[in-house]
Design a protein around this motif. Sequence first.
Motif, mmCIF file in Angstrom:
data_model
loop_
_atom_site.group_PDB
_atom_site.id
_atom_site.type_symbol
_atom_site.label_atom_id
_atom_site.label_comp_id
_atom_site.label_asym_id
_atom_site.label_seq_id
_atom_site.Cartn_x
_atom_site.Cartn_y
_atom_site.Cartn_z
ATOM 1 N N ILE A 5 0.837 -1.192 0.000
ATOM 2 C CA ILE A 5 0.000 0.000 0.000
ATOM 3 C C ILE A 5 0.875 1.247 0.000
ATOM 4 C CG2 ILE A 5 -1.815 1.262 1.221
ATOM 5 C CD1 ILE A 5 -2.559 -1.436 2.579
ATOM 6 N N ASP A 6 0.844 1.986 -1.104
ATOM 7 C CA ASP A 6 1.568 3.256 -1.239
ATOM 8 C C ASP A 6 3.037 3.101 -0.817
ATOM 9 O OD1 ASP A 6 1.820 5.955 -1.909
ATOM 10 O OD2 ASP A 6 1.360 6.632 0.128
ATOM 11 N N VAL A 7 3.680 2.066 -1.339
ATOM 12 C CA VAL A 7 5.054 1.758 -0.932
ATOM 13 C C VAL A 7 6.058 2.608 -1.708
ATOM 14 C CG1 VAL A 7 6.848 -0.023 -0.944
ATOM 15 C CG2 VAL A 7 4.539 -0.578 -0.161
ATOM 16 N N HIS A 8 6.919 3.273 -0.960
ATOM 17 C CA HIS A 8 8.015 4.054 -1.528
ATOM 18 C C HIS A 8 9.331 3.444 -1.045
ATOM 19 C CE1 HIS A 8 5.698 7.750 -2.846
ATOM 20 N NE2 HIS A 8 4.800 7.112 -2.108
ATOM 21 N N GLY A 19 5.162 4.937 -4.619
ATOM 22 C CA GLY A 19 3.724 4.851 -4.373
ATOM 23 C C GLY A 19 3.109 3.611 -4.984
ATOM 24 N N LEU A 20 3.797 2.489 -4.860
ATOM 25 C CA LEU A 20 3.339 1.229 -5.456
ATOM 26 C C LEU A 20 2.191 0.641 -4.654
ATOM 27 C CD1 LEU A 20 5.483 -1.576 -6.942
ATOM 28 C CD2 LEU A 20 3.800 -2.167 -5.213
ATOM 29 N N ASN A 21 1.135 0.261 -5.355
ATOM 30 C CA ASN A 21 -0.010 -0.425 -4.751
ATOM 31 C C ASN A 21 -0.235 -1.741 -5.487
ATOM 32 O OD1 ASN A 21 -1.407 1.557 -2.736
ATOM 33 N ND2 ASN A 21 -0.951 2.807 -4.538
ATOM 34 N N LEU A 22 -0.307 -2.829 -4.737
ATOM 35 C CA LEU A 22 -0.495 -4.137 -5.351
ATOM 36 C C LEU A 22 -1.139 -5.085 -4.354
ATOM 37 C CD1 LEU A 22 0.028 -6.177 -7.689
ATOM 38 C CD2 LEU A 22 2.264 -6.626 -6.639
ATOM 39 N N GLY A 56 4.785 3.824 3.457
ATOM 40 C CA GLY A 56 3.773 2.872 3.014
ATOM 41 C C GLY A 56 3.678 1.675 3.931
ATOM 42 N N ASP A 57 2.898 0.699 3.518
ATOM 43 C CA ASP A 57 2.652 -0.456 4.371
ATOM 44 C C ASP A 57 2.663 -1.732 3.543
ATOM 45 O OD1 ASP A 57 2.183 -1.814 6.711
ATOM 46 O OD2 ASP A 57 0.203 -0.951 7.087
ATOM 47 N N VAL A 58 3.036 -2.828 4.205
ATOM 48 C CA VAL A 58 3.018 -4.159 3.595
ATOM 49 C C VAL A 58 2.237 -5.071 4.534
ATOM 50 C CG1 VAL A 58 4.367 -6.105 2.754
ATOM 51 C CG2 VAL A 58 5.253 -3.774 2.503
ATOM 52 N N LEU A 59 1.166 -5.682 4.016
ATOM 53 C CA LEU A 59 0.333 -6.552 4.823
ATOM 54 C C LEU A 59 0.451 -7.987 4.339
ATOM 55 C CD1 LEU A 59 -3.011 -4.472 4.907
ATOM 56 C CD2 LEU A 59 -1.027 -4.265 6.419
ATOM 57 N N VAL A 60 0.579 -8.914 5.270
ATOM 58 C CA VAL A 60 0.541 -10.347 4.981
ATOM 59 C C VAL A 60 -0.573 -10.941 5.826
ATOM 60 C CG1 VAL A 60 1.789 -12.539 5.067
ATOM 61 C CG2 VAL A 60 3.008 -10.434 4.457
ATOM 62 N N ASP A 61 -1.541 -11.542 5.185
ATOM 63 C CA ASP A 61 -2.730 -12.046 5.878
ATOM 64 C C ASP A 61 -3.403 -10.951 6.701
ATOM 65 O OD1 ASP A 61 -2.914 -14.611 4.922
ATOM 66 O OD2 ASP A 61 -1.794 -15.521 6.561
#
Length: 250
Positions: A5-8, A19-22, A56-61
Amino acid sequence: MIQLIDVHKSFGSQRVLQGLNLTVPVGAITAIIGPSGEGKSVTLKQMIGLQQPDHGDVLVDGRSIIGLRRSELNSVREKFAMVFQNSALFDSMTVFENVAFPLQEKTALGKKEIAERVATALQEVGLRNADHKYPDELSGGMKKRVGLARALLLEPQVVLFDEPTTGLDPVIRRAIHQLIQETQAKFGFTAVLVSHDIPDIFEVAHHVAMLYQGTILQFGTPDEIKSSDNPVVRQFISGSLDGPINSGVE
């Protein structure tokens, strides 16, 4: 399963992800494509916590992995396996020893059960009689198969492939792609595959994400990507030298 989410991410003055979103669909093969140097491998490292984003944020499960303690992050990483571009085999170990290594390090299984599991894993990738060989006795394609066997041994929920067919001839490349398809269909893991293999990758992936200038330019099925009207996507998949990728267009 995985959300970015909005990864820089920058390295010094070089801005890689902007600002990568996937969102990676569960139980499917997602391919990340795009020109060289756009941050595809960096994106994989964000997913598994090998690198932290600048923003930004990175979510796993559904759980953020940003700022986790090492023990918590290691617990999350147990869901993952990674197949590296160079296979990352230990030269001094046989094929059997390379594949057995994660079971010996991370489980309390006895020698007999480890031997049985390794034999099964090697059989799954078509290397039943190669257990006694050393990496320098293997072809490039065989090394990739060993790396995949080792990755599957701990029954991961997610397998990350960092350019798994680099340096292989077209016949072996297709064989590795077919093996990835078959093992994913059999075991049902979520796969993320960084690749430059156009158009071959469209026969492998369920979903394709086009990474360009630090963001996901387009996400969709292979057919949606192939029929895209975006000029950057069309230029990349056609291999044309003329167009926005090579013209300096922002």
